[in-house]
Design a protein around this motif. Structure first.
Motif, mmCIF file in Angstrom:
data_model
loop_
_atom_site.group_PDB
_atom_site.id
_atom_site.type_symbol
_atom_site.label_atom_id
_atom_site.label_comp_id
_atom_site.label_asym_id
_atom_site.label_seq_id
_atom_site.Cartn_x
_atom_site.Cartn_y
_atom_site.Cartn_z
ATOM 1 N N VAL A 242 0.746 53.782 76.255
ATOM 2 C CA VAL A 242 1.937 54.492 76.740
ATOM 3 C C VAL A 242 2.175 55.698 75.842
ATOM 4 O O VAL A 242 1.770 55.707 74.676
ATOM 5 N N SER A 243 2.854 56.715 76.402
ATOM 6 C CA SER A 243 3.104 57.925 75.614
ATOM 7 C C SER A 243 4.602 58.161 75.469
ATOM 8 O O SER A 243 5.382 57.210 75.371
ATOM 9 N N THR A 244 5.023 59.391 75.535
ATOM 10 C CA THR A 244 6.371 59.823 75.169
ATOM 11 C C THR A 244 7.464 59.042 75.892
ATOM 12 O O THR A 244 7.438 58.886 77.112
ATOM 13 N N TYR A 245 8.438 58.584 75.118
ATOM 14 C CA TYR A 245 9.567 57.799 75.638
ATOM 15 C C TYR A 245 10.790 58.691 75.862
ATOM 16 O O TYR A 245 11.040 59.654 75.139
ATOM 17 N N SER A 246 11.571 58.323 76.883
ATOM 18 C CA SER A 246 12.911 58.884 77.072
ATOM 19 C C SER A 246 13.760 57.817 77.754
ATOM 20 O O SER A 246 13.224 56.905 78.385
ATOM 21 N N GLY A 247 15.063 57.901 77.632
ATOM 22 C CA GLY A 247 15.940 56.909 78.241
ATOM 23 C C GLY A 247 17.053 56.497 77.320
ATOM 24 O O GLY A 247 17.295 57.120 76.275
ATOM 25 N N ASN A 248 17.752 55.397 77.678
ATOM 26 C CA ASN A 248 18.885 54.922 76.859
ATOM 27 C C ASN A 248 18.761 53.459 76.471
ATOM 28 O O ASN A 248 19.727 52.852 76.002
ATOM 29 N N ALA A 249 17.558 52.859 76.682
ATOM 30 C CA ALA A 249 17.362 51.448 76.322
ATOM 31 C C ALA A 249 16.621 51.286 75.007
ATOM 32 O O ALA A 249 16.504 50.164 74.501
ATOM 33 N N GLY A 250 16.117 52.375 74.441
ATOM 34 C CA GLY A 250 15.355 52.293 73.200
ATOM 35 C C GLY A 250 13.863 52.150 73.484
ATOM 36 O O GLY A 250 13.450 51.586 74.496
ATOM 37 N N ASP A 251 13.065 52.635 72.552
ATOM 38 C CA ASP A 251 11.610 52.647 72.712
ATOM 39 C C ASP A 251 11.005 51.331 72.220
ATOM 40 O O ASP A 251 10.313 51.284 71.201
ATOM 41 N N ALA A 252 11.229 50.267 72.977
ATOM 42 C CA ALA A 252 10.771 48.944 72.546
ATOM 43 C C ALA A 252 9.254 48.799 72.606
ATOM 44 O O ALA A 252 8.665 48.082 71.796
ATOM 45 N N LEU A 253 8.603 49.452 73.575
ATOM 46 C CA LEU A 253 7.147 49.309 73.688
ATOM 47 C C LEU A 253 6.426 49.894 72.478
ATOM 48 O O LEU A 253 5.299 49.479 72.165
ATOM 49 N N SER A 254 7.057 50.835 71.794
ATOM 50 C CA SER A 254 6.464 51.413 70.584
ATOM 51 C C SER A 254 6.908 50.686 69.323
ATOM 52 O O SER A 254 6.580 51.117 68.208
ATOM 53 N N GLY A 255 7.662 49.617 69.475
ATOM 54 C CA GLY A 255 8.072 48.819 68.323
ATOM 55 C C GLY A 255 9.428 49.158 67.774
ATOM 56 O O GLY A 255 9.806 48.668 66.697
ATOM 57 N N GLY A 256 10.185 50.003 68.494
ATOM 58 C CA GLY A 256 11.511 50.362 68.018
ATOM 59 C C GLY A 256 11.458 51.489 66.995
ATOM 60 O O GLY A 256 10.416 52.078 66.715
ATOM 61 N N SER A 257 12.616 51.767 66.399
ATOM 62 C CA SER A 257 12.737 52.883 65.458
ATOM 63 C C SER A 257 12.479 52.487 64.014
ATOM 64 O O SER A 257 12.392 53.343 63.136
ATOM 65 N N ASN A 258 12.333 51.194 63.759
ATOM 66 C CA ASN A 258 12.095 50.717 62.393
ATOM 67 C C ASN A 258 10.611 50.841 62.068
ATOM 68 O O ASN A 258 9.779 50.085 62.562
ATOM 69 N N THR A 259 10.271 51.815 61.225
ATOM 70 C CA THR A 259 8.866 52.062 60.910
ATOM 71 C C THR A 259 8.225 50.908 60.156
ATOM 72 O O THR A 259 6.999 50.734 60.201
ATOM 73 N N GLU A 260 9.014 50.093 59.477
ATOM 74 C CA GLU A 260 8.456 48.969 58.722
ATOM 75 C C GLU A 260 7.934 47.861 59.625
ATOM 76 O O GLU A 260 7.034 47.117 59.250
ATOM 77 N N THR A 261 8.523 47.751 60.810
ATOM 78 C CA THR A 261 8.097 46.685 61.719
ATOM 79 C C THR A 261 7.221 47.186 62.862
ATOM 80 O O THR A 261 6.681 46.378 63.622
ATOM 81 N N GLN A 262 7.070 48.493 62.981
ATOM 82 C CA GLN A 262 6.291 49.026 64.093
ATOM 83 C C GLN A 262 4.840 48.560 64.063
ATOM 84 O O GLN A 262 4.234 48.324 65.112
ATOM 85 N N TRP A 263 4.258 48.429 62.879
ATOM 86 C CA TRP A 263 2.852 48.054 62.785
ATOM 87 C C TRP A 263 2.591 46.669 63.367
ATOM 88 O O TRP A 263 1.502 46.382 63.862
#
Length: 358
Positions: A242-263
């Motif tokens: 998946v690529s660029t996200y937009s919306g108001n539910a949050g980018d869950a498919l990319s692991g959210g905004s927390n860089t520590e848990t994205q990996w």
């Protein structure tokens, strides 16, 4: 026959006139037979490749003729339906198939038919069907047609690949079920997973836009859009991109905004897993078994829309295995309604479709 010239030696025998006179009536035919047997060879036979090429040409001509017949029949059918004729024959098209001079084609039998299906729900919308509902589509000519729900809201043309709405369908399935698809295809809000193979067929010609519609148990709605949605084939275990996200539910498919848990939570580049085929990155366990669903698991997820359908939202248990989109409601809240739907990025609707909530 191909004959070869040769010099025939003339042998002069002593005079035996009585004997030769008896042989004269038979001599020319015998001589001719002798020459044919010794100096003629059969003509060269076409090679198997040439025969195959000729047969292919004939089949191609037959296929083109059948396509013309099919197009005429489709136009005649549309004419009858669109003009609401109360007669058997159309006023516009008078082509008589029974009088066609084309001979009956000898084609291999198939389980399908000659009905023309649209490639996806965008094509269904463009054909004039602007109300949401179930339609049979065929993304690729060599594949069998299959049933999908076309969502004509949000501009129309959305092909629904997943829906959760009431918990009536068990999503804790094996690999073969997720490969081919399962669920109910009757009522507007029936639950189903379209199938990894059908989804792959839809994506074979073009990358799609993915829109995820979400609703909680209080009726609040959110959405997430990904500009590009693509999966690989079964040999790569339907790996997700998946690529660029937009919306108001949050980018869950990319692991959210927390860089520590994205990996460990991002689903980008993850392979699909089920309880009988574990492809996740959780080396000491199985995300599919813990979450009782098939999904693109990492170690394990921030979003899982195929999880256990817990009613009333909040739930407890040993695993966060609900229908979750954690960037909105967290891992311990199971959503009431989810839809995953895709559409060609090049689609431009020519009119407004109906609202799927109507």
């Amino acid at each position: 026959m191909v004959c070869h010239s040769a010099v025939i030696p003339i042998v002069i025998f002593p005079s035996r006139e009585p004997e030769m006179a008896a042989l004269k009536p038979w001599f020319p035919p015998l001589l001719l037979l002798f020459l044919l047997m010794n100096f003629c060879s059969p003509a060269t036979r076409p090679s198997d490749e040439e025969i195959c090429r000729i047969d292919n040409t004939k089949l191609q001509q037959r296929l083109e003729a059948l396509q013309v017949l099919l197009l005429l029949g489709d136009l005649q059918l549309k004419d009858l339906l669109n003009n609401n004729y109360h007669r058997v024959k159309s006023r516009v098209f008078s082509f008589n198939f029974s009088k066609s001079r084309l001979e009956e084609p000898r084609l291999p039998p198939t389980s399908g038919n000659l009905i023309v299906y649209d490639q996806d729900c965008s094509a269904v919308f463009d054909s004039g069907q602007t109300r949401s509902g179930y339609f049979r589509i065929r993304p690729r000519p060599e594949q069998e047609a299959f049933l999908v729900y076309c969502d004509m809201s949000d501009g129309g043309g959305w092909t629904v690949i997943q829906r959760r709405s009431n918990g009536k369908v068990n999503f804790n399935r094996k690999w073969a079920d997720y490969k081919l698809g399962f669920g109910l295809y009757k009522e507007k809000n029936d639950e189903y997973w379209l199938g990894n193979d059908p989804i792959l067929h839809l994506l074979s010609n073009d990358e799609m836009v993915l829109k995820v519609d979400l609703m909680d148990w209080q009726g609040e709605k959110r959405y997430a859009i990904y500009e590009t949605f693509h999966i690989k084939d079964e040999q790569d275990n339907y790996r997700l991109w998946v690529s660029t996200y937009s919306g108001n539910a949050g980018d869950a498919l990319s692991g959210g905004s927390n860089t520590e848990t994205q990996w460990s939570a991002s689903l980008k580049g993850m392979q699909f897993s089920t309880w009988d085929k574990d492809n996740d990155r959780f080396l000491t366990g199985s995300c599919a078994k813990e979450n009782m669903s098939g999904w693109w698991f990492n170690r394990c997820h921030v979003a899982n829309l195929n999880g256990v359908y817990y009613k009333n939202g909040n739930y407890t248990g040993p695993y966060d295995n609900g229908v979750v989109w954690s960037t909105w409601r967290g891992l311990w809240y199971s959503l009431k309604y989810t839809v995953m739907k895709i559409r060609r990025p090049s689609f431009v609707n020519m009119g407004s479709g109906d609202d799927m909530n109507n």
